[in-house]
Design a protein around this motif. Structure first.
Motif, mmCIF file in Angstrom:
data_model
loop_
_atom_site.group_PDB
_atom_site.id
_atom_site.type_symbol
_atom_site.label_atom_id
_atom_site.label_comp_id
_atom_site.label_asym_id
_atom_site.label_seq_id
_atom_site.Cartn_x
_atom_site.Cartn_y
_atom_site.Cartn_z
ATOM 1 N N VAL A 177 0.844 -1.195 0.000
ATOM 2 C CA VAL A 177 0.000 0.000 0.000
ATOM 3 C C VAL A 177 0.881 1.248 0.000
ATOM 4 N N LEU A 178 1.921 1.245 0.802
ATOM 5 C CA LEU A 178 2.814 2.400 0.859
ATOM 6 C C LEU A 178 3.426 2.689 -0.515
ATOM 7 N N PHE A 179 3.816 1.652 -1.225
ATOM 8 C CA PHE A 179 4.471 1.869 -2.510
ATOM 9 C C PHE A 179 3.525 2.480 -3.531
ATOM 10 N N SER A 180 2.253 2.106 -3.505
ATOM 11 C CA SER A 180 1.303 2.720 -4.440
ATOM 12 C C SER A 180 1.138 4.195 -4.140
ATOM 13 N N SER A 181 1.134 4.548 -2.861
ATOM 14 C CA SER A 181 1.003 5.949 -2.475
ATOM 15 C C SER A 181 2.260 6.727 -2.856
ATOM 16 N N PHE A 182 3.421 6.121 -2.653
ATOM 17 C CA PHE A 182 4.656 6.778 -3.041
ATOM 18 C C PHE A 182 4.701 6.980 -4.560
ATOM 19 N N LEU A 183 4.197 5.980 -5.316
ATOM 20 C CA LEU A 183 4.209 6.098 -6.775
ATOM 21 C C LEU A 183 3.422 7.317 -7.223
ATOM 22 N N MET A 184 2.309 7.591 -6.578
ATOM 23 C CA MET A 184 1.493 8.765 -6.917
ATOM 24 C C MET A 184 2.339 10.030 -6.836
ATOM 25 N N GLY A 185 3.103 10.155 -5.763
ATOM 26 C CA GLY A 185 3.947 11.330 -5.594
ATOM 27 C C GLY A 185 5.096 11.382 -6.583
ATOM 28 N N GLU A 186 5.706 10.223 -6.858
ATOM 29 C CA GLU A 186 6.892 10.217 -7.714
ATOM 30 C C GLU A 186 6.545 10.528 -9.169
ATOM 31 N N ILE A 187 5.448 9.974 -9.672
ATOM 32 C CA ILE A 187 5.040 10.282 -11.043
ATOM 33 C C ILE A 187 4.709 11.758 -11.168
ATOM 34 N N ALA A 188 4.017 12.281 -10.145
ATOM 35 C CA ALA A 188 3.664 13.701 -10.165
ATOM 36 C C ALA A 188 4.912 14.575 -10.104
ATOM 37 N N ALA A 189 5.862 14.198 -9.264
ATOM 38 C CA ALA A 189 7.091 14.983 -9.120
ATOM 39 C C ALA A 189 7.887 14.993 -10.416
ATOM 40 N N ALA A 190 7.984 13.829 -11.063
ATOM 41 C CA ALA A 190 8.721 13.764 -12.323
ATOM 42 C C ALA A 190 8.102 14.702 -13.353
ATOM 43 N N ILE A 338 -3.719 10.223 5.224
ATOM 44 C CA ILE A 338 -2.938 10.352 4.004
ATOM 45 C C ILE A 338 -1.508 9.876 4.189
ATOM 46 N N ILE A 339 -1.019 9.074 3.234
ATOM 47 C CA ILE A 339 0.376 8.658 3.274
ATOM 48 C C ILE A 339 1.169 8.996 2.024
ATOM 49 N N PRO A 340 0.581 9.558 0.948
ATOM 50 C CA PRO A 340 1.425 9.901 -0.207
ATOM 51 C C PRO A 340 2.512 10.908 0.148
ATOM 52 N N VAL A 341 3.607 10.839 -0.607
ATOM 53 C CA VAL A 341 4.700 11.803 -0.451
ATOM 54 C C VAL A 341 5.064 12.336 -1.833
ATOM 55 N N PHE A 342 5.987 13.312 -1.832
ATOM 56 C CA PHE A 342 6.329 13.987 -3.076
ATOM 57 C C PHE A 342 7.834 13.940 -3.287
#
Length: 342
Positions: A177-190, A338-342
């Protein structure tokens, strides 16, 4: 006199099992070659924000309104990027407690280090622009600067609530679950750093955005590698949590990638007007913040990219009507969840 403690070594040949979760006993299993390759890339691509060409940045060539407006953007970014080192440090500890394979732990260490660089970059830019190391205790020189400082104070207030919730959330969720939330932030950051690099006029910012964007691309690859490893065996309960987290990620990350949803973020009524004025001022000074329509389209494309990843694993995608994405309706999102990051 110290309290007497039971000595296991007097009673048995070998020690009892260590209660889990615990970082001990250590092991160095390695099963995912792709993660080892990403770790090795992080070592080759390491950079130092303090060694960027800051000597080419003539801050006195900008008006105070321009300086305060550009510093505001870096302050907005710091709400997300400067919180990332402790966010990923918490996740790094979790990978040790769960005895993740060695390359996963290495990769999370590299992300923590990268995000420390991004935090340093925010601080260096703000300090040079304002002549002061703290945007909240800085004495604004203009009326716009005073209004932007009020915005910054409200952003940091909301960020503090996020951190409190994140610390409680991380132990509750599986790494999948954490990795899916991190992916949201990483794609957005890129997405945003690529555009900021293309639009930047100052050499120091251009090089900084290029380095940050490369880092975020590696972070995205880490998330993808772990998802490919774990998602085929994921249960339906975690899939439902991920659907909710993607909606939460949109609400949280929109503050930096688009505009903060006012029914979610606790912000004063003049917040967006002040921010738009600052962005227009910064764009006029050659600092390439995307326009409203460009941000909306970039965010929509980033979300579509996340959807394409999750569709492979049969994970329902939430409706995000703000950018024209249909899907499963998700409501009652609280900042504490919320757990997403950027």
């Amino acid at each position: 006199m110290s309290e007497h403690k039971e000595r296991f070594s007097d009673q048995m040949e070998f020690p009892p099992e260590t209660p889990q979760p615990n970082v001990y006993p250590l092991s160095w299993h390695s099963h995912t070659r792709k993660l080892q390759e990403i770790w090795e890339a992080s070592l080759r691509e390491h950079w130092d924000p303090e060694k960027l060409p800051w000597d080419t940045f003539d801050v006195d060539s900008y008006s105070w309104e321009e300086r305060e407006s550009i510093a505001y953007w870096w302050t907005l970014l710091s709400v997300f990027d400067a919180s990332a080192p402790p966010v990923f440090a918490e996740a790094l500890v979790k990978t040790y407690e769960l005895h993740e394979e060695d390359p996963v732990r290495k990769c999370f260490f590299s992300v923590t280090s990268d995000e420390q660089n991004h935090e340093i970059m925010c601080g260096l830019a703000i300090t040079r622009l304002l002549g002061h190391p703290d945007p909240l205790t800085y004495e604004p020189k203009t009326d716009l600067g005073r209004r932007l400082q009020k915005n910054a104070k409200w952003l940091y207030f909301n960020g503090g609530r996020y951190w409190t919730g994140y610390k409680k959330a991380v132990p509750r969720y599986d790494l999948a679950v954490l990795f899916s939330s991190f992916l949201m932030g990483e794609i957005a950051a890129a997405t945003i750093f690529k555009q900021m690099y293309s639009n930047a006029r100052e050499a120091v910012f251009k090089e900084g955005f290029q380095n940050i964007g490369r880092d975020e691309g590696r972070h995205m690859a880490i998330c993808m590698a772990v998802m490919e490893r774990d998602y085929p065996k994921m249960g339906s309960e975690n899939k439902a949590i991920i659907t909710k987290q993607i909606r939460a990620g949109y609400l949280f990350l929109s503050a930096v990638l688009f505009e903060p949803p006012m029914d979610f973020w606790d912000l004063p009524g003049d917040f967006i007007a002040n921010q738009r004025e600052a962005e227009e001022m910064a764009r006029g000074a050659g600092f390439g913040i995307p326009t409203y329509e460009a941000k909306k389209e970039n965010w929509r494309q980033a979300i579509i990219n996340v959807k394409s990843v999750l569709d492979v694993y049969g994970i329902p995608f939430p409706a995000i009507p703000e950018v024209g994405i249909t899907g499963e309706e998700v409501s009652n999102i609280a900042l504490e969840d919320i757990i997403p990051v950027f």
